[in-house]
Write a protein that holds these residues in place. Structure first.
Motif, short mmCIF file in Angstrom:
data_model
loop_
_atom_site.label_atom_id
_atom_site.label_comp_id
_atom_site.label_asym_id
_atom_site.label_seq_id
_atom_site.Cartn_x
_atom_site.Cartn_y
_atom_site.Cartn_z
N ARG A 122 0.97 -1.24 -0.03
CA ARG A 122 -0.47 -0.12 0.25
C ARG A 122 0.54 1.44 0.03
NH1 ARG A 122 -5.61 -0.66 2.32
NH2 ARG A 122 -6.32 -2.72 2.17
N TYR A 123 2.13 1.55 0.93
CA TYR A 123 2.61 2.41 0.60
C TYR A 123 2.97 2.54 -0.45
CZ TYR A 123 2.71 3.91 5.45
OH TYR A 123 2.29 4.10 6.89
N ARG A 124 4.13 1.43 -1.37
CA ARG A 124 4.55 1.89 -2.30
C ARG A 124 3.76 2.34 -3.35
NH1 ARG A 124 6.41 -3.38 -3.30
NH2 ARG A 124 7.97 -2.79 -2.77
N TYR A 125 1.84 1.63 -3.25
CA TYR A 125 1.64 2.72 -4.28
C TYR A 125 1.19 3.84 -4.12
CZ TYR A 125 -2.88 3.58 -6.10
OH TYR A 125 -4.77 3.95 -7.21
N TRP A 126 0.66 4.98 -2.95
CA TRP A 126 0.10 5.14 -2.48
C TRP A 126 2.07 6.02 -2.55
CZ3 TRP A 126 -4.04 5.96 -2.08
CH2 TRP A 126 -4.88 4.84 -1.05
N ALA A 127 2.56 5.85 -2.64
CA ALA A 127 4.22 6.74 -2.92
C ALA A 127 4.44 6.84 -4.33
CB ALA A 127 5.48 6.16 -2.49
N SER A 128 3.45 5.76 -5.12
CA SER A 128 4.05 5.78 -6.41
C SER A 128 3.18 7.50 -7.23
CB SER A 128 3.16 4.48 -7.21
OG SER A 128 1.75 4.75 -7.49
N GLU A 129 2.56 7.57 -6.85
CA GLU A 129 1.19 8.93 -7.43
C GLU A 129 0.23 9.96 -5.92
OE1 GLU A 129 1.20 11.33 -8.82
OE2 GLU A 129 2.26 10.37 -10.12
N PRO A 130 1.09 10.74 -5.60
CA PRO A 130 1.11 11.11 -4.46
C PRO A 130 -0.41 12.13 -4.61
CG PRO A 130 3.03 11.83 -4.47
CD PRO A 130 2.86 10.83 -5.68
N ARG A 131 -0.18 12.82 -6.54
CA ARG A 131 -1.33 13.46 -6.75
C ARG A 131 -2.91 13.11 -6.86
NH1 ARG A 131 -0.61 18.19 -10.30
NH2 ARG A 131 0.15 19.82 -8.71
N LEU A 132 -2.51 11.56 -6.42
CA LEU A 132 -3.77 10.81 -6.39
C LEU A 132 -4.38 10.39 -5.00
CD1 LEU A 132 -3.82 7.99 -9.38
CD2 LEU A 132 -4.92 9.83 -8.85
N ALA A 133 -2.60 9.87 -4.39
CA ALA A 133 -3.42 9.85 -3.24
C ALA A 133 -3.30 10.86 -2.04
CB ALA A 133 -1.68 8.49 -2.19
N ARG A 134 -3.28 11.79 -2.22
CA ARG A 134 -3.27 12.58 -1.11
C ARG A 134 -5.03 13.22 -1.04
NH1 ARG A 134 1.23 15.77 -2.66
NH2 ARG A 134 3.22 14.98 -1.13
N PRO A 135 -5.37 13.53 -1.90
CA PRO A 135 -7.58 13.80 -2.38
C PRO A 135 -8.16 12.46 -2.38
CG PRO A 135 -5.93 13.32 -4.58
CD PRO A 135 -4.90 13.82 -3.33
N ALA A 136 -7.90 10.92 -2.33
CA ALA A 136 -8.20 9.71 -2.06
C ALA A 136 -8.67 9.73 -0.61
CB ALA A 136 -7.32 9.11 -3.00
N LEU A 137 -7.17 10.43 0.02
CA LEU A 137 -7.27 9.87 1.24
C LEU A 137 -8.05 10.67 2.25
CD1 LEU A 137 -3.71 7.84 2.46
CD2 LEU A 137 -6.09 7.10 1.92
N ARG A 138 -7.97 12.15 1.50
CA ARG A 138 -8.85 13.13 1.62
C ARG A 138 -10.33 12.90 1.91
NH1 ARG A 138 -7.61 17.85 -1.08
NH2 ARG A 138 -9.92 17.79 -2.67
N GLU A 139 -10.85 12.68 0.35
CA GLU A 139 -12.05 12.60 -0.12
C GLU A 139 -12.90 11.53 0.68
OE1 GLU A 139 -13.83 14.66 -1.79
OE2 GLU A 139 -11.95 16.26 -1.89
#
Length: 220
Positions: A105-122
Protein backbone atom coordinates in the motif's frame (compact mmCIF):
# COMPACT_ATOMS: atom_id res chain seq x y z
CA UNK A 1 -29.56 -33.74 -48.49
CA UNK A 2 -27.52 -30.66 -47.57
CA UNK A 3 -28.50 -28.79 -44.46
CA UNK A 4 -30.14 -25.43 -45.05
CA UNK A 5 -27.84 -22.52 -44.44
CA UNK A 6 -28.62 -20.61 -41.28
CA UNK A 7 -28.36 -16.87 -41.02
CA UNK A 8 -25.09 -15.69 -39.46
CA UNK A 9 -25.42 -14.92 -35.78
CA UNK A 10 -25.24 -11.22 -34.89
CA UNK A 11 -22.14 -10.04 -33.06
CA UNK A 12 -22.51 -10.81 -29.37
CA UNK A 13 -21.71 -8.28 -26.69
CA UNK A 14 -20.78 -5.33 -28.91
CA UNK A 15 -22.72 -2.92 -26.73
CA UNK A 16 -21.18 -4.37 -23.58
CA UNK A 17 -17.69 -4.15 -25.07
CA UNK A 18 -18.34 -0.56 -26.08
CA UNK A 19 -19.34 0.31 -22.51
CA UNK A 20 -16.23 -1.36 -21.11
CA UNK A 21 -14.05 0.51 -23.61
CA UNK A 22 -15.66 3.86 -22.79
CA UNK A 23 -15.21 3.29 -19.08
CA UNK A 24 -11.56 2.34 -19.61
CA UNK A 25 -10.93 5.51 -21.64
CA UNK A 26 -12.67 7.69 -19.07
CA UNK A 27 -10.73 6.16 -16.17
CA UNK A 28 -7.41 6.50 -18.00
CA UNK A 29 -8.23 10.11 -18.89
CA UNK A 30 -9.29 10.91 -15.32
CA UNK A 31 -6.10 9.45 -13.91
CA UNK A 32 -3.94 11.44 -16.32
CA UNK A 33 -5.77 14.73 -15.76
CA UNK A 34 -5.74 14.36 -11.96
CA UNK A 35 -1.99 13.77 -12.04
CA UNK A 36 -1.21 16.56 -14.52
CA UNK A 37 -3.36 19.30 -12.99
CA UNK A 38 -4.11 18.05 -9.49
CA UNK A 39 -7.49 16.84 -8.33
CA UNK A 40 -8.84 20.24 -7.29
CA UNK A 41 -7.97 21.92 -10.61
CA UNK A 42 -9.08 19.02 -12.82
CA UNK A 43 -12.40 19.37 -14.64
CA UNK A 44 -14.81 16.75 -15.94
CA UNK A 45 -14.86 18.68 -19.23
CA UNK A 46 -11.16 18.10 -19.81
CA UNK A 47 -11.49 14.47 -18.75
CA UNK A 48 -14.28 14.03 -21.31
CA UNK A 49 -12.19 15.65 -24.05
CA UNK A 50 -9.21 13.45 -23.22
CA UNK A 51 -11.40 10.33 -23.30
CA UNK A 52 -13.08 11.50 -26.55
CA UNK A 53 -16.58 11.33 -25.10
CA UNK A 54 -19.17 13.94 -24.20
CA UNK A 55 -19.33 15.40 -20.70
CA UNK A 56 -22.75 13.79 -20.38
CA UNK A 57 -21.21 10.39 -21.08
CA UNK A 58 -18.74 10.90 -18.24
CA UNK A 59 -21.67 11.34 -15.86
CA UNK A 60 -23.16 8.06 -17.04
CA UNK A 61 -20.11 6.33 -15.55
CA UNK A 62 -19.53 8.59 -12.53
CA UNK A 63 -21.84 10.89 -10.62
CA UNK A 64 -19.19 13.55 -9.93
CA UNK A 65 -15.45 14.23 -9.90
CA UNK A 66 -14.94 12.51 -6.56
CA UNK A 67 -16.64 9.43 -7.95
CA UNK A 68 -14.18 9.44 -10.85
CA UNK A 69 -11.23 9.67 -8.46
CA UNK A 70 -12.49 6.84 -6.29
CA UNK A 71 -13.17 4.63 -9.31
CA UNK A 72 -9.57 5.04 -10.43
CA UNK A 73 -8.23 4.29 -6.94
CA UNK A 74 -10.69 1.46 -6.29
CA UNK A 75 -9.73 -0.37 -9.47
CA UNK A 76 -6.06 -0.19 -8.51
CA UNK A 77 -6.58 -1.04 -4.83
CA UNK A 78 -8.71 -4.06 -5.71
CA UNK A 79 -5.79 -5.43 -7.71
CA UNK A 80 -3.40 -4.59 -4.86
CA UNK A 81 -5.57 -6.39 -2.30
CA UNK A 82 -5.48 -9.51 -4.45
CA UNK A 83 -1.68 -9.36 -4.41
CA UNK A 84 -1.57 -8.75 -0.66
CA UNK A 85 -3.77 -11.67 0.37
CA UNK A 86 -1.11 -14.40 -0.11
CA UNK A 87 1.20 -12.51 2.27
CA UNK A 88 -1.08 -13.37 5.19
CA UNK A 89 0.11 -16.97 5.07
CA UNK A 90 3.83 -16.22 5.03
CA UNK A 91 5.84 -17.43 8.04
CA UNK A 92 7.86 -15.12 10.26
CA UNK A 93 7.47 -12.61 13.09
CA UNK A 94 4.19 -10.70 13.09
CA UNK A 95 5.81 -7.29 12.72
CA UNK A 96 7.74 -8.39 9.63
CA UNK A 97 4.60 -9.83 8.07
CA UNK A 98 2.57 -6.69 8.78
CA UNK A 99 5.27 -4.48 7.28
CA UNK A 100 5.43 -6.62 4.13
CA UNK A 101 1.64 -6.40 3.86
CA UNK A 102 1.46 -2.63 4.29
CA UNK A 103 4.50 -2.01 2.09
CA UNK A 104 2.38 -2.80 -0.96
CA UNK A 105 0.00 0.00 0.00
CA UNK A 106 2.77 2.45 0.84
CA UNK A 107 4.44 1.73 -2.49
CA UNK A 108 1.15 2.34 -4.28
CA UNK A 109 0.44 5.62 -2.49
CA UNK A 110 4.04 6.79 -3.01
CA UNK A 111 3.85 6.05 -6.73
CA UNK A 112 1.48 8.97 -7.29
CA UNK A 113 0.84 11.32 -4.36
CA UNK A 114 -1.42 13.48 -6.56
CA UNK A 115 -3.91 10.63 -6.53
CA UNK A 116 -3.19 9.40 -3.01
CA UNK A 117 -3.66 12.67 -1.15
CA UNK A 118 -7.09 13.60 -2.52
CA UNK A 119 -8.33 10.01 -2.36
CA UNK A 120 -7.54 9.74 1.35
CA UNK A 121 -8.77 13.28 1.98
CA UNK A 122 -12.08 12.67 0.21
CA UNK A 123 -12.75 9.57 2.30
CA UNK A 124 -11.44 10.79 5.66
CA UNK A 125 -14.68 12.35 6.86
CA UNK A 126 -16.88 9.29 6.39
CA UNK A 127 -17.54 7.18 9.47
CA UNK A 128 -19.62 4.46 7.88
CA UNK A 129 -20.84 3.44 4.42
CA UNK A 130 -24.38 4.31 3.34
CA UNK A 131 -26.54 5.23 0.34
CA UNK A 132 -25.65 8.92 0.51
CA UNK A 133 -21.97 8.23 -0.11
CA UNK A 134 -22.41 6.70 -3.55
CA UNK A 135 -21.32 3.37 -4.98
CA UNK A 136 -17.61 4.14 -5.28
CA UNK A 137 -17.25 5.53 -1.75
CA UNK A 138 -19.06 2.46 -0.43
CA UNK A 139 -16.79 0.28 -2.56
CA UNK A 140 -13.79 2.03 -1.00
CA UNK A 141 -15.08 1.25 2.49
CA UNK A 142 -16.09 -2.31 1.61
CA UNK A 143 -12.38 -3.04 1.37
CA UNK A 144 -11.85 -2.29 5.06
CA UNK A 145 -13.33 -5.53 6.47
CA UNK A 146 -11.30 -7.49 3.93
CA UNK A 147 -8.11 -5.79 5.10
CA UNK A 148 -9.05 -6.30 8.74
CA UNK A 149 -9.63 -9.96 7.99
CA UNK A 150 -6.14 -10.25 6.51
CA UNK A 151 -4.56 -8.63 9.57
CA UNK A 152 -6.62 -10.73 11.95
CA UNK A 153 -5.48 -13.88 10.14
CA UNK A 154 -1.85 -12.89 10.73
CA UNK A 155 -2.56 -12.14 14.41
CA UNK A 156 -4.23 -15.53 14.91
CA UNK A 157 -1.25 -17.27 13.30
CA UNK A 158 1.08 -15.40 15.66
CA UNK A 159 -1.02 -16.58 18.60
CA UNK A 160 -0.80 -20.18 17.41
CA UNK A 161 2.99 -19.89 17.17
CA UNK A 162 3.14 -18.48 20.70
CA UNK A 163 4.41 -15.07 19.62
CA UNK A 164 1.26 -13.19 20.63
CA UNK A 165 -0.56 -13.70 23.91
CA UNK A 166 -3.61 -15.99 23.61
CA UNK A 167 -5.82 -13.60 25.57
CA UNK A 168 -5.30 -10.72 23.11
CA UNK A 169 -8.54 -10.41 21.06
CA UNK A 170 -7.42 -10.85 17.42
CA UNK A 171 -10.14 -8.61 16.04
CA UNK A 172 -9.28 -5.76 18.39
CA UNK A 173 -5.56 -6.12 17.66
CA UNK A 174 -6.28 -6.04 13.92
CA UNK A 175 -8.46 -2.96 14.30
CA UNK A 176 -5.79 -1.09 16.24
CA UNK A 177 -3.07 -2.07 13.77
CA UNK A 178 -5.20 -0.83 10.87
CA UNK A 179 -5.99 2.42 12.70
CA UNK A 180 -2.29 3.06 13.27
CA UNK A 181 -1.65 2.44 9.57
CA UNK A 182 -4.35 4.96 8.58
CA UNK A 183 -2.92 7.61 10.93
CA UNK A 184 0.63 7.04 9.75
CA UNK A 185 -0.07 6.89 6.03
CA UNK A 186 -1.95 10.21 6.15
CA UNK A 187 0.82 11.83 8.20
CA UNK A 188 3.43 10.52 5.76
CA UNK A 189 1.54 11.76 2.69
CA UNK A 190 1.64 15.31 4.08
CA UNK A 191 5.38 15.32 3.40
CA UNK A 192 6.38 17.22 0.28
CA UNK A 193 7.90 14.10 -1.24
CA UNK A 194 6.65 10.95 0.51
CA UNK A 195 9.49 8.44 0.33
CA UNK A 196 8.76 4.76 0.71
CA UNK A 197 11.76 4.08 2.95
CA UNK A 198 10.99 6.86 5.44
CA UNK A 199 7.31 5.92 5.59
CA UNK A 200 8.08 2.28 6.28
CA UNK A 201 10.69 3.14 8.91
CA UNK A 202 8.17 5.23 10.82
CA UNK A 203 5.46 2.56 10.50
CA UNK A 204 7.88 -0.06 11.81
CA UNK A 205 8.58 2.04 14.91
CA UNK A 206 4.90 2.73 15.60
CA UNK A 207 3.69 -0.84 15.05
CA UNK A 208 6.64 -2.20 17.01
CA UNK A 209 5.73 -0.06 20.01
CA UNK A 210 2.12 -1.20 19.87
CA UNK A 211 2.92 -4.89 19.42
CA UNK A 212 5.07 -4.93 22.54
CA UNK A 213 1.84 -4.80 24.49
CA UNK A 214 0.36 -7.95 22.92
CA UNK A 215 3.46 -10.13 22.66
CA UNK A 216 3.60 -13.23 24.83
CA UNK A 217 5.81 -12.04 27.68
CA UNK A 218 6.32 -15.59 28.99
CA UNK A 219 7.76 -16.86 25.73
CA UNK A 220 11.41 -17.71 26.10
Amino acid sequence: MPKPKSDPLPPVGLRARSKVDKRRRIMEAARAVFIEHGYDAATTREIAQRAEVSTGTVFVYARDKRDLLLQVVNDELDALNARAQPLTGKPGPLLERLLAYFKLRYRYWASEPRLARPALRETAEFLAPGPALGDEANRFYARTPVTLGHIEEMVRAAQLSGEVARDAPPGEVASLVFSLYLIEVRRWLREETPRLASGMERLQVVLGLFLRGVLNQTRS
